[in-house]
Design a protein around this motif. Structure first.
Motif, PDB file in Angstrom:
ATOM      1  N   CYS A 197       0.812  -1.216   0.000  1.00 19.91           N
ATOM      2  CA  CYS A 197       0.000   0.000   0.000  1.00 19.91           C
ATOM      3  C   CYS A 197       0.845   1.267   0.000  1.00 19.91           C
ATOM      4  O   CYS A 197       0.433   2.291  -0.536  1.00 19.91           O
ATOM      5  N   SER A 198       2.010   1.221   0.623  1.00 19.40           N
ATOM      6  CA  SER A 198       2.877   2.390   0.728  1.00 19.40           C
ATOM      7  C   SER A 198       4.280   1.900   1.052  1.00 19.40           C
ATOM      8  O   SER A 198       4.540   0.700   1.088  1.00 19.40           O
ATOM      9  N   LEU A 199       5.176   2.833   1.324  1.00 19.51           N
ATOM     10  CA  LEU A 199       6.535   2.466   1.715  1.00 19.51           C
ATOM     11  C   LEU A 199       6.567   1.655   3.003  1.00 19.51           C
ATOM     12  O   LEU A 199       7.523   0.911   3.243  1.00 19.51           O
ATOM     13  N   THR A 200       5.541   1.790   3.817  1.00 23.82           N
ATOM     14  CA  THR A 200       5.604   1.205   5.154  1.00 23.82           C
ATOM     15  C   THR A 200       4.479   0.235   5.474  1.00 23.82           C
ATOM     16  O   THR A 200       4.449  -0.319   6.570  1.00 23.82           O
ATOM     17  N   SER A 201       3.538   0.024   4.571  1.00 22.27           N
ATOM     18  CA  SER A 201       2.377  -0.801   4.902  1.00 22.27           C
ATOM     19  C   SER A 201       1.997  -1.716   3.739  1.00 22.27           C
ATOM     20  O   SER A 201       2.195  -1.377   2.570  1.00 22.27           O
ATOM     21  N   ALA A 202       1.460  -2.861   4.086  1.00 27.02           N
ATOM     22  CA  ALA A 202       1.027  -3.840   3.090  1.00 27.02           C
ATOM     23  C   ALA A 202       0.014  -4.779   3.726  1.00 27.02           C
ATOM     24  O   ALA A 202      -0.092  -4.862   4.959  1.00 27.02           O
ATOM     25  N   VAL A 203      -0.741  -5.465   2.887  1.00 23.86           N
ATOM     26  CA  VAL A 203      -1.618  -6.534   3.351  1.00 23.86           C
ATOM     27  C   VAL A 203      -1.406  -7.734   2.437  1.00 23.86           C
ATOM     28  O   VAL A 203      -0.976  -7.592   1.286  1.00 23.86           O
ATOM     29  N   SER A 204      -1.684  -8.915   2.942  1.00 28.49           N
ATOM     30  CA  SER A 204      -1.545 -10.120   2.134  1.00 28.49           C
ATOM     31  C   SER A 204      -2.599 -11.137   2.523  1.00 28.49           C
ATOM     32  O   SER A 204      -3.100 -11.132   3.662  1.00 28.49           O
ATOM     33  N   VAL A 205      -2.940 -11.975   1.565  1.00 26.96           N
ATOM     34  CA  VAL A 205      -3.816 -13.119   1.802  1.00 26.96           C
ATOM     35  C   VAL A 205      -3.101 -14.346   1.253  1.00 26.96           C
ATOM     36  O   VAL A 205      -2.653 -14.347   0.102  1.00 26.96           O
ATOM     37  N   THR A 206      -2.955 -15.359   2.084  1.00 28.67           N
ATOM     38  CA  THR A 206      -2.214 -16.563   1.693  1.00 28.67           C
ATOM     39  C   THR A 206      -3.032 -17.802   2.024  1.00 28.67           C
ATOM     40  O   THR A 206      -3.384 -18.027   3.182  1.00 28.67           O
ATOM     41  N   TYR A 207      -3.366 -18.581   1.011  1.00 31.77           N
ATOM     42  CA  TYR A 207      -4.021 -19.862   1.252  1.00 31.77           C
ATOM     43  C   TYR A 207      -2.994 -20.837   1.840  1.00 31.77           C
ATOM     44  O   TYR A 207      -1.815 -20.782   1.504  1.00 31.77           O
ATOM     45  N   PHE A 208      -3.461 -21.720   2.716  1.00 36.87           N
ATOM     46  CA  PHE A 208      -2.559 -22.750   3.213  1.00 36.87           C
ATOM     47  C   PHE A 208      -3.313 -24.036   3.501  1.00 36.87           C
ATOM     48  O   PHE A 208      -4.520 -24.028   3.740  1.00 36.87           O
ATOM     49  N   GLN A 209      -2.567 -25.131   3.437  1.00 43.66           N
ATOM     50  CA  GLN A 209      -3.058 -26.430   3.870  1.00 43.66           C
ATOM     51  C   GLN A 209      -2.072 -26.968   4.887  1.00 43.66           C
ATOM     52  O   GLN A 209      -0.881 -27.078   4.597  1.00 43.66           O
ATOM     53  N   ALA A 210      -2.562 -27.257   6.079  1.00 42.53           N
ATOM     54  CA  ALA A 210      -1.708 -27.745   7.156  1.00 42.53           C
ATOM     55  C   ALA A 210      -2.043 -29.200   7.468  1.00 42.53           C
ATOM     56  O   ALA A 210      -3.194 -29.522   7.778  1.00 42.53           O
ATOM     57  N   ILE A 268      -6.090 -32.654   8.473  1.00 40.70           N
ATOM     58  CA  ILE A 268      -5.763 -31.613   7.493  1.00 40.70           C
ATOM     59  C   ILE A 268      -6.666 -30.405   7.698  1.00 40.70           C
ATOM     60  O   ILE A 268      -7.890 -30.528   7.817  1.00 40.70           O
ATOM     61  N   ASP A 269      -6.040 -29.241   7.739  1.00 43.78           N
ATOM     62  CA  ASP A 269      -6.740 -27.963   7.916  1.00 43.78           C
ATOM     63  C   ASP A 269      -6.517 -27.126   6.660  1.00 43.78           C
ATOM     64  O   ASP A 269      -5.381 -26.950   6.219  1.00 43.78           O
ATOM     65  N   ARG A 270      -7.596 -26.595   6.081  1.00 41.92           N
ATOM     66  CA  ARG A 270      -7.494 -25.768   4.874  1.00 41.92           C
ATOM     67  C   ARG A 270      -8.071 -24.393   5.177  1.00 41.92           C
ATOM     68  O   ARG A 270      -9.249 -24.269   5.508  1.00 41.92           O
ATOM     69  N   ALA A 271      -7.236 -23.377   5.035  1.00 42.04           N
ATOM     70  CA  ALA A 271      -7.655 -22.042   5.457  1.00 42.04           C
ATOM     71  C   ALA A 271      -6.822 -20.986   4.743  1.00 42.04           C
ATOM     72  O   ALA A 271      -6.070 -21.288   3.806  1.00 42.04           O
ATOM     73  N   GLN A 272      -6.958 -19.746   5.180  1.00 37.48           N
ATOM     74  CA  GLN A 272      -6.152 -18.663   4.638  1.00 37.48           C
ATOM     75  C   GLN A 272      -5.695 -17.748   5.765  1.00 37.48           C
ATOM     76  O   GLN A 272      -6.377 -17.609   6.789  1.00 37.48           O
ATOM     77  N   TYR A 273      -4.518 -17.167   5.597  1.00 33.57           N
ATOM     78  CA  TYR A 273      -4.031 -16.133   6.494  1.00 33.57           C
ATOM     79  C   TYR A 273      -4.341 -14.783   5.863  1.00 33.57           C
ATOM     80  O   TYR A 273      -3.979 -14.529   4.714  1.00 33.57           O
ATOM     81  N   GLN A 274      -4.994 -13.912   6.603  1.00 30.56           N
ATOM     82  CA  GLN A 274      -5.196 -12.525   6.208  1.00 30.56           C
ATOM     83  C   GLN A 274      -4.286 -11.673   7.087  1.00 30.56           C
ATOM     84  O   GLN A 274      -4.514 -11.553   8.285  1.00 30.56           O
ATOM     85  N   ASP A 275      -3.237 -11.116   6.500  1.00 34.46           N
ATOM     86  CA  ASP A 275      -2.192 -10.438   7.273  1.00 34.46           C
ATOM     87  C   ASP A 275      -2.055  -8.970   6.905  1.00 34.46           C
ATOM     88  O   ASP A 275      -2.150  -8.591   5.730  1.00 34.46           O
ATOM     89  N   THR A 276      -1.810  -8.155   7.923  1.00 35.03           N
ATOM     90  CA  THR A 276      -1.473  -6.750   7.750  1.00 35.03           C
ATOM     91  C   THR A 276      -0.020  -6.564   8.160  1.00 35.03           C
ATOM     92  O   THR A 276       0.401  -7.072   9.205  1.00 35.03           O
ATOM     93  N   TRP A 277       0.747  -5.823   7.354  1.00 29.85           N
ATOM     94  CA  TRP A 277       2.200  -5.739   7.515  1.00 29.85           C
ATOM     95  C   TRP A 277       2.669  -4.309   7.748  1.00 29.85           C
ATOM     96  O   TRP A 277       2.074  -3.355   7.254  1.00 29.85           O
ATOM     97  N   ALA A 278       3.796  -4.179   8.478  1.00 29.66           N
ATOM     98  CA  ALA A 278       4.472  -2.891   8.655  1.00 29.66           C
ATOM     99  C   ALA A 278       5.960  -3.078   8.381  1.00 29.66           C
ATOM    100  O   ALA A 278       6.574  -4.046   8.850  1.00 29.66           O
ATOM    101  N   ARG A 279       6.513  -2.167   7.607  1.00 25.87           N
ATOM    102  CA  ARG A 279       7.950  -2.201   7.341  1.00 25.87           C
ATOM    103  C   ARG A 279       8.688  -1.676   8.564  1.00 25.87           C
ATOM    104  O   ARG A 279       8.319  -0.666   9.150  1.00 25.87           O
ATOM    105  N   GLN A 280       9.764  -2.385   8.941  1.00 25.75           N
ATOM    106  CA  GLN A 280      10.521  -2.057  10.136  1.00 25.75           C
ATOM    107  C   GLN A 280      11.715  -1.169   9.795  1.00 25.75           C
ATOM    108  O   GLN A 280      12.094  -1.007   8.638  1.00 25.75           O
ATOM    109  N   ARG A 281      12.325  -0.602  10.812  1.00 27.32           N
ATOM    110  CA  ARG A 281      13.452   0.317  10.603  1.00 27.32           C
ATOM    111  C   ARG A 281      14.657  -0.357   9.966  1.00 27.32           C
ATOM    112  O   ARG A 281      15.471   0.303   9.324  1.00 27.32           O
TER     113      ARG A 281
END
Length: 211
Positions: free
Chosen positions: A138-151, A172-185
Motif C-alpha cells: 500500500c505504501s513504503l511502510t504498509s502492506a496486506v496479504s492473503v495466503t491460502y494454506f493447507q496444514a 488436514i486444515d485448509r484455510a487462509q491467512y489474512q495479514d497486515t504488515w508494517a515495514r521495520q526500521r
C-alpha cells in the motif's frame, strides 16, 4: 521505475531523521498520510467478499513483495520446525493474531509464542503448505496479504514409504491467512495483524470430515 526510486530515497531520508528513542524494530512512520490499504484489520473478512477489497496495482514493489513472501515462508519453517522463538522475526512485538477456534485472539508476539506450542506439540509433526497468494503493497511502510494454506498434522512418525498410515492418522486444515504488515526500521516486514480464516471443515486424510 523513477517513481519507485524516488519513494526509496524518501524512505532512506525518513530513516536518517528517525527519533533515537524509537526501538530498532519499530515500524517506519508513514510518508504522505493515508496508506490506502484494503480494510482487512482487525477483521477477519469473509473469504466470500475478500476479492472485492483489492484493486490492481499500477506499480507493484517487487522487493517488498518478495520480502513479505520470504517472511511468510519463515513462519512455516518455524512452526513445522518447532522453533517458536523465530516468530519474533515474523510478528511485531504488539501484534494481534486471531487464530480462530479453538485458540482465538492472541495479543502480542509473546502470547503467540506461548500459546501455539501446546496444541501443535500434541502432533508428532506438521507440514504447512502455502499456496494461492495475493500481496498488496500500500505504501513504503504498509502492506496486506492473503495466503491460502493447507496444514497437515501427523499423529504418528514417518517410518518409511513402505509403511503408509490410514486416514485417521493425519488431520488436514485448509484455510487462509489474512495479514497486515508494517515495514521495520531495518527494512524487514513484520505482521501487525493476522486472521486465520477456515475455508472448509478440517478433515482426516482421505477427505473424511472430522466430527
Amino acid at each position: 521505475m523513477r517513481v519507485a526510486f524516488t519513494w526509496r530515497i524518501a524512505a532512506l531520508l525518513a530513516l536518517s531523521f528517525a527519533s533515537a528513542q524509537d526501538s530498532e524494530t519499530a515500524s517506519i512512520p508513514s510518508i504522505g498520510g493515508g496508506n490506502g490499504c484494503p480494510k482487512i484489520a482487525p477483521g477477519p473478512v469473509s473469504f466470500n467478499y475478500l476479492a472485492g477489497q483489492f484493486s490492481p496495482q499500477a506499480l507493484p514493489d517487487p522487493i517488498a513483495i518478495e520480502s513479505i513472501r520470504q517472511t511468510l515462508s519463515l513462519y512455516a519453517l518455524a512452526i513445522d520446525g518447532r522453533d517458536f522463538e523465530v516468530l519474533r522475526k515474523v510478528f511485531t512485538t504488539n501484534a494481534r493474531a486471531n487464530y480462530s477456534d479453538p485458540i482465538g485472539v492472541l495479543n502480542g508476539v509473546q502470547a503467540i509464542i506461548d500459546t501455539l506450542p501446546p496444541g501443535l506439540n500434541t502432533f508428532v509433526s506438521t507440514q504447512h503448505h502455502l499456496g494461492t497468494q495475493y500481496i498488496h503493497v500500500c505504501s513504503l511502510t504498509s502492506a496486506v496479504s492473503v495466503t491460502y494454506f493447507q496444514a497437515s498434522h501427523f499423529f504418528t512418525p514417518y517410518t518409511g514409504v513402505g509403511n503408509p498410515v490410514d486416514n485417521s492418522k493425519v488431520l488436514i486444515d485448509r484455510a487462509q491467512y489474512q495479514d497486515t504488515w508494517a515495514r521495520q526500521r531495518d527494512g524487514t516486514w513484520k505482521i501487525t495483524n493476522r486472521n486465520l480464516v477456515r475455508m472448509g471443515p478440517t478433515t482426516l486424510d482421505g477427505g473424511i470430515p472430522t466430527q
